[in-house]
Design a protein around this motif. Structure first.
Motif, PDB file in Angstrom:
ATOM      1  N   UNK A 202       0.823  -1.206   0.000  1.00  0.00           N
ATOM      2  CA  UNK A 202       0.000   0.000   0.000  1.00  0.00           C
ATOM      3  C   UNK A 202       0.862   1.262   0.000  1.00  0.00           C
ATOM      4  N   UNK A 203       1.886   1.272   0.830  1.00  0.00           N
ATOM      5  CA  UNK A 203       2.705   2.472   0.979  1.00  0.00           C
ATOM      6  C   UNK A 203       3.491   2.804  -0.285  1.00  0.00           C
ATOM      7  N   UNK A 204       4.000   1.776  -0.973  1.00  0.00           N
ATOM      8  CA  UNK A 204       4.841   2.008  -2.145  1.00  0.00           C
ATOM      9  C   UNK A 204       4.101   1.762  -3.471  1.00  0.00           C
ATOM     10  N   UNK A 205       2.792   1.487  -3.367  1.00  0.00           N
ATOM     11  CA  UNK A 205       1.963   1.389  -4.566  1.00  0.00           C
ATOM     12  C   UNK A 205       2.360   0.284  -5.505  1.00  0.00           C
ATOM     13  N   UNK A 206       2.631  -0.910  -4.959  1.00  0.00           N
ATOM     14  CA  UNK A 206       3.067  -2.038  -5.788  1.00  0.00           C
ATOM     15  C   UNK A 206       2.186  -3.256  -5.521  1.00  0.00           C
ATOM     16  N   UNK A 207       2.198  -4.207  -6.445  1.00  0.00           N
ATOM     17  CA  UNK A 207       1.404  -5.417  -6.298  1.00  0.00           C
ATOM     18  C   UNK A 207       2.124  -6.458  -5.447  1.00  0.00           C
ATOM     19  N   UNK A 208       3.449  -6.325  -5.343  1.00  0.00           N
ATOM     20  CA  UNK A 208       4.259  -7.244  -4.560  1.00  0.00           C
ATOM     21  C   UNK A 208       5.481  -6.494  -4.052  1.00  0.00           C
ATOM     22  N   UNK A 209       6.035  -6.950  -2.935  1.00  0.00           N
ATOM     23  CA  UNK A 209       7.249  -6.301  -2.423  1.00  0.00           C
ATOM     24  C   UNK A 209       8.380  -6.354  -3.446  1.00  0.00           C
ATOM     25  N   UNK A 210       8.321  -7.342  -4.361  1.00  0.00           N
ATOM     26  CA  UNK A 210       9.341  -7.477  -5.396  1.00  0.00           C
ATOM     27  C   UNK A 210       9.317  -6.314  -6.384  1.00  0.00           C
ATOM     28  N   UNK A 211       8.185  -5.611  -6.453  1.00  0.00           N
ATOM     29  CA  UNK A 211       8.029  -4.522  -7.409  1.00  0.00           C
ATOM     30  C   UNK A 211       8.415  -3.168  -6.833  1.00  0.00           C
ATOM     31  N   UNK A 219      14.291   3.592   1.783  1.00  0.00           N
ATOM     32  CA  UNK A 219      13.069   4.104   2.395  1.00  0.00           C
ATOM     33  C   UNK A 219      12.206   2.954   2.905  1.00  0.00           C
ATOM     34  N   UNK A 220      12.133   1.862   2.120  1.00  0.00           N
ATOM     35  CA  UNK A 220      11.343   0.696   2.525  1.00  0.00           C
ATOM     36  C   UNK A 220      11.948   0.023   3.760  1.00  0.00           C
ATOM     37  N   UNK A 221      13.274  -0.073   3.814  1.00  0.00           N
ATOM     38  CA  UNK A 221      13.932  -0.691   4.966  1.00  0.00           C
ATOM     39  C   UNK A 221      13.715   0.133   6.233  1.00  0.00           C
ATOM     40  N   UNK A 222      13.772   1.467   6.100  1.00  0.00           N
ATOM     41  CA  UNK A 222      13.510   2.315   7.277  1.00  0.00           C
ATOM     42  C   UNK A 222      12.064   2.184   7.732  1.00  0.00           C
ATOM     43  N   UNK A 223      11.162   2.071   6.784  1.00  0.00           N
ATOM     44  CA  UNK A 223       9.747   1.903   7.121  1.00  0.00           C
ATOM     45  C   UNK A 223       9.542   0.607   7.900  1.00  0.00           C
ATOM     46  N   UNK A 224      10.200  -0.470   7.445  1.00  0.00           N
ATOM     47  CA  UNK A 224      10.075  -1.767   8.120  1.00  0.00           C
ATOM     48  C   UNK A 224      10.649  -1.704   9.531  1.00  0.00           C
ATOM     49  N   UNK A 225      11.802  -1.069   9.688  1.00  0.00           N
ATOM     50  CA  UNK A 225      12.442  -0.978  11.005  1.00  0.00           C
ATOM     51  C   UNK A 225      11.571  -0.249  12.021  1.00  0.00           C
ATOM     52  N   UNK A 226      10.793   0.713  11.530  1.00  0.00           N
ATOM     53  CA  UNK A 226       9.972   1.527  12.450  1.00  0.00           C
ATOM     54  C   UNK A 226       8.493   1.141  12.419  1.00  0.00           C
ATOM     55  N   UNK A 227       8.187   0.061  11.748  1.00  0.00           N
ATOM     56  CA  UNK A 227       6.785  -0.326  11.590  1.00  0.00           C
ATOM     57  C   UNK A 227       6.186  -0.802  12.909  1.00  0.00           C
ATOM     58  N   UNK A 228       4.947  -0.369  13.127  1.00  0.00           N
ATOM     59  CA  UNK A 228       4.185  -0.797  14.305  1.00  0.00           C
ATOM     60  C   UNK A 228       2.840  -1.317  13.815  1.00  0.00           C
ATOM     61  N   UNK A 229       2.457  -2.534  14.199  1.00  0.00           N
ATOM     62  CA  UNK A 229       1.189  -3.088  13.726  1.00  0.00           C
ATOM     63  C   UNK A 229      -0.013  -2.327  14.275  1.00  0.00           C
ATOM     64  N   UNK A 230      -1.082  -2.396  13.526  1.00  0.00           N
ATOM     65  CA  UNK A 230      -2.308  -1.768  13.981  1.00  0.00           C
ATOM     66  C   UNK A 230      -2.901  -2.560  15.139  1.00  0.00           C
ATOM     67  N   UNK A 231      -3.496  -1.847  16.056  1.00  0.00           N
ATOM     68  CA  UNK A 231      -4.125  -2.530  17.210  1.00  0.00           C
ATOM     69  C   UNK A 231      -5.413  -3.183  16.782  1.00  0.00           C
TER      70      UNK A 231
END
Length: 233
Positions: A202-211, A219-231
């Motif tokens: 959703x964040x990077x507008x792709x059909x798969x993380x491979x895209x 930017x994607x790696x920083x997003x993952x490092x700081x990601x917090x799941x929704x409650x």
């Protein structure tokens, strides 16, 4: 280089296509092809003279023993400046060596030289300078167009190229590290894996993380490092 029979056109020495090709160690069809591919570079009266009709018949009559002219309907006669462009197009050692010899031994008429007056010498220098400036400006224009093209291609490539297989594994390892850091329960981990992958898409507008675009990997790696799941309510 064989002794060339001088050909005079408009008070200057010129060479036929066949003579020029022989001097440069190539074929007439190569000279003609280079001319056709670079028509915008050649100016009649400056780089060549094209004879046809009555002018060509008179020329053939003056060289009636030259069988190579028998079936020619348009004859190109190349000036020193035209020979320079052809040498540049061929860009071989033989062509450049031959060009230098042509300038020294053929194009420069050494007999019966009349010294120029100061005014004539100044005009000659100014004309030569103008020709050089014109050629330089044309080269600069070509370089600018080439730079623009390279910039456009680089931009398109950067916009379209996606992660390599190694970069995909790097992103996947980042996802796994973040999930295992947050959760010890295997069932909960599965849910978090699905949730994080969905949010990456959703964040990077792709059909798969491979895209994910290669330029967005950090930017994607920083997003993952700081990601917090929704409650979950």
């Amino acid at each position: 280089m064989n002794q060339l029979q001088p050909i005079i056109q408009n008070s200057q020495r010129v060479l036929t296509t066949i003579q020029l090709a022989e001097a440069f160690g190539t074929e007439s069809k190569i000279i003609n092809r280079n001319y056709q591919r670079n028509l915008e570079r050649y100016v009649q009266g400056k780089h060549f003279f094209a004879l046809s009709g009555e002018d060509l018949r008179e020329f053939k009559g003056s060289r009636q023993f030259d069988d190579s002219l028998k079936f020619t309907s348009i004859l190109y006669l190349w000036t020193e400046k035209g020979a320079w462009i052809h040498a540049k197009s061929l860009n071989t050692d033989q062509a450049w060596d031959a060009y230098e010899k042509l300038v020294d031994e053929y194009y420069t008429i050494k007999d019966n030289i009349v010294p120029l007056s100061k005014d004539q010498a100044l005009v000659t220098v100014l004309r030569t300078t103008a020709d050089l400036v014109e050629d330089t400006q044309a080269i600069k224009q070509e370089q600018n167009e080439l730079r623009k093209l390279i910039t456009t291609v680089d931009f398109k490539v950067e916009e379209q190229i996606t992660l390599t297989s190694g970069e995909q594994r790097r992103l996947q390892k980042g996802v796994a590290a973040r999930i295992y850091e947050m959760e010890s329960d295997s069932q909960a981990r599965s849910r978090l894996f699905r949730e994080l992958h969905r949010e990456i898409k959703d964040r990077f507008g792709v059909a798969s993380y491979k895209d994910v675009k290669r330029k967005e990997l950090q930017s994607a790696l920083r997003y993952i490092e700081n990601w917090v799941p929704r409650k979950v309510s």
